[in-house]
Design a protein around this motif. Structure first.
Motif, mmCIF file in Angstrom:
data_model
loop_
_atom_site.group_PDB
_atom_site.id
_atom_site.type_symbol
_atom_site.label_atom_id
_atom_site.label_comp_id
_atom_site.label_asym_id
_atom_site.label_seq_id
_atom_site.Cartn_x
_atom_site.Cartn_y
_atom_site.Cartn_z
ATOM 1 N N PHE A 82 0.724 -1.069 -0.047
ATOM 2 C CA PHE A 82 0.010 0.148 0.098
ATOM 3 C C PHE A 82 0.898 1.342 0.125
ATOM 4 C CE2 PHE A 82 -2.792 -3.321 1.882
ATOM 5 C CZ PHE A 82 -4.095 -2.841 1.262
ATOM 6 N N ASP A 83 0.446 2.035 -0.726
ATOM 7 C CA ASP A 83 1.212 3.506 -0.461
ATOM 8 C C ASP A 83 0.221 4.300 0.393
ATOM 9 O OD1 ASP A 83 2.082 6.233 -0.956
ATOM 10 O OD2 ASP A 83 2.295 5.945 -3.072
ATOM 11 N N SER A 84 0.800 4.591 1.326
ATOM 12 C CA SER A 84 -0.180 5.368 2.453
ATOM 13 C C SER A 84 -0.295 6.834 2.234
ATOM 14 C CB SER A 84 0.488 5.081 3.881
ATOM 15 O OG SER A 84 1.868 5.794 3.643
ATOM 16 N N ASP A 85 0.429 7.286 1.297
ATOM 17 C CA ASP A 85 -0.062 8.694 0.807
ATOM 18 C C ASP A 85 -1.054 8.809 -0.176
ATOM 19 O OD1 ASP A 85 2.110 9.729 2.112
ATOM 20 O OD2 ASP A 85 3.527 9.510 0.305
ATOM 21 N N ILE A 86 -1.503 7.668 -0.715
ATOM 22 C CA ILE A 86 -2.705 7.680 -1.899
ATOM 23 C C ILE A 86 -3.727 6.995 -1.128
ATOM 24 C CG2 ILE A 86 -3.604 6.939 -4.110
ATOM 25 C CD1 ILE A 86 -0.415 6.909 -5.018
ATOM 26 N N CYS A 87 -3.602 5.786 -0.170
ATOM 27 C CA CYS A 87 -4.681 5.256 0.145
ATOM 28 C C CYS A 87 -5.338 5.933 1.362
ATOM 29 C CB CYS A 87 -4.187 3.661 0.923
ATOM 30 S SG CYS A 87 -5.363 2.603 1.790
ATOM 31 N N VAL A 88 -6.892 5.669 1.318
ATOM 32 C CA VAL A 88 -7.444 6.650 2.295
ATOM 33 C C VAL A 88 -8.259 5.760 3.226
ATOM 34 C CG1 VAL A 88 -8.211 8.487 0.417
ATOM 35 C CG2 VAL A 88 -9.725 6.553 0.393
ATOM 36 N N GLY A 89 -8.125 4.440 3.254
ATOM 37 C CA GLY A 89 -8.544 3.422 4.168
ATOM 38 C C GLY A 89 -9.891 3.097 3.982
ATOM 39 N N CYS A 90 -10.318 3.158 2.804
ATOM 40 C CA CYS A 90 -11.797 2.897 2.802
ATOM 41 C C CYS A 90 -12.112 1.306 2.804
ATOM 42 C CB CYS A 90 -12.212 3.325 1.224
ATOM 43 S SG CYS A 90 -11.466 2.348 -0.126
ATOM 44 N N ASN A 91 -11.110 0.535 2.792
ATOM 45 C CA ASN A 91 -11.324 -0.929 2.950
ATOM 46 C C ASN A 91 -12.052 -1.876 2.000
ATOM 47 O OD1 ASN A 91 -9.618 -1.024 5.530
ATOM 48 N ND2 ASN A 91 -11.475 -0.137 6.559
ATOM 49 N N ARG A 92 -12.225 -0.869 0.882
ATOM 50 C CA ARG A 92 -12.971 -1.940 -0.067
ATOM 51 C C ARG A 92 -12.072 -3.104 -0.688
ATOM 52 N NH1 ARG A 92 -14.903 2.723 -4.074
ATOM 53 N NH2 ARG A 92 -15.357 1.310 -5.610
ATOM 54 N N CYS A 93 -10.863 -2.843 -0.495
ATOM 55 C CA CYS A 93 -9.984 -3.935 -0.865
ATOM 56 C C CYS A 93 -10.092 -5.030 -0.162
ATOM 57 C CB CYS A 93 -8.504 -3.730 -1.029
ATOM 58 S SG CYS A 93 -7.890 -2.821 0.462
ATOM 59 N N ALA A 94 -10.458 -4.923 1.289
ATOM 60 C CA ALA A 94 -10.588 -6.010 2.278
ATOM 61 C C ALA A 94 -11.844 -6.646 2.046
ATOM 62 C CB ALA A 94 -10.370 -5.538 3.649
ATOM 63 N N GLU A 95 -12.884 -5.768 1.569
ATOM 64 C CA GLU A 95 -14.117 -6.651 1.452
ATOM 65 C C GLU A 95 -14.305 -7.390 0.100
ATOM 66 O OE1 GLU A 95 -16.870 -3.028 1.002
ATOM 67 O OE2 GLU A 95 -16.380 -2.437 3.152
ATOM 68 N N VAL A 96 -13.435 -7.126 -0.877
ATOM 69 C CA VAL A 96 -13.341 -8.065 -2.042
ATOM 70 C C VAL A 96 -12.411 -9.190 -2.092
ATOM 71 C CG1 VAL A 96 -14.469 -5.959 -3.491
ATOM 72 C CG2 VAL A 96 -12.045 -6.491 -3.234
ATOM 73 N N CYS A 97 -11.509 -9.011 -1.146
ATOM 74 C CA CYS A 97 -10.571 -9.979 -1.216
ATOM 75 C C CYS A 97 -11.146 -11.521 -1.258
ATOM 76 C CB CYS A 97 -9.518 -10.031 -0.074
ATOM 77 S SG CYS A 97 -8.298 -11.209 -0.055
#
Length: 92
Positions: free
Chosen positions: A22-37
């Protein structure tokens, strides 16, 4: 009959592979990635606005659904193992 409160704790598993970065400067922490994994290796961060935790990196099978679901391009990079990279052929 009373309900018991059960609390679980977990720590990320050690693995030499780092399939998701993850690029912490770009990631907003929406957790959509965790939901679709599809294999549930991502666990939402306990801190709001931070990237999810890659809990079980060795379980990733590099499907790319997390990258495709991310609303911010470049926030997630999928890093294939070196032996798989040798099979990639650039498209002209």
């Amino acid at each position: 009959m009373s309900k018991k409160h059960i609390e679980f704790t977990a720590e990320p598993a050690f693995c030499s592979a780092r399939p998701i970065v993850f690029d912490s400067d770009i990631c907003v922490g929406c957790n959509r990635c965790a939901e679709v994994c599809q294999v549930d290796i991502l666990v939402p961060s306990v801190k709001k606005g931070e990237p999810p935790v890659v809990m079980f990196p060795g379980e990733c099978y590099y499907c790319g659904s997390c990258v495709m679901e991310c609303p911010n391009e470049g926030a997630i990079k999928l890093r294939h193992p070196l032996m798989n990279q040798a099979k990639f052929v650039p498209v002209k």
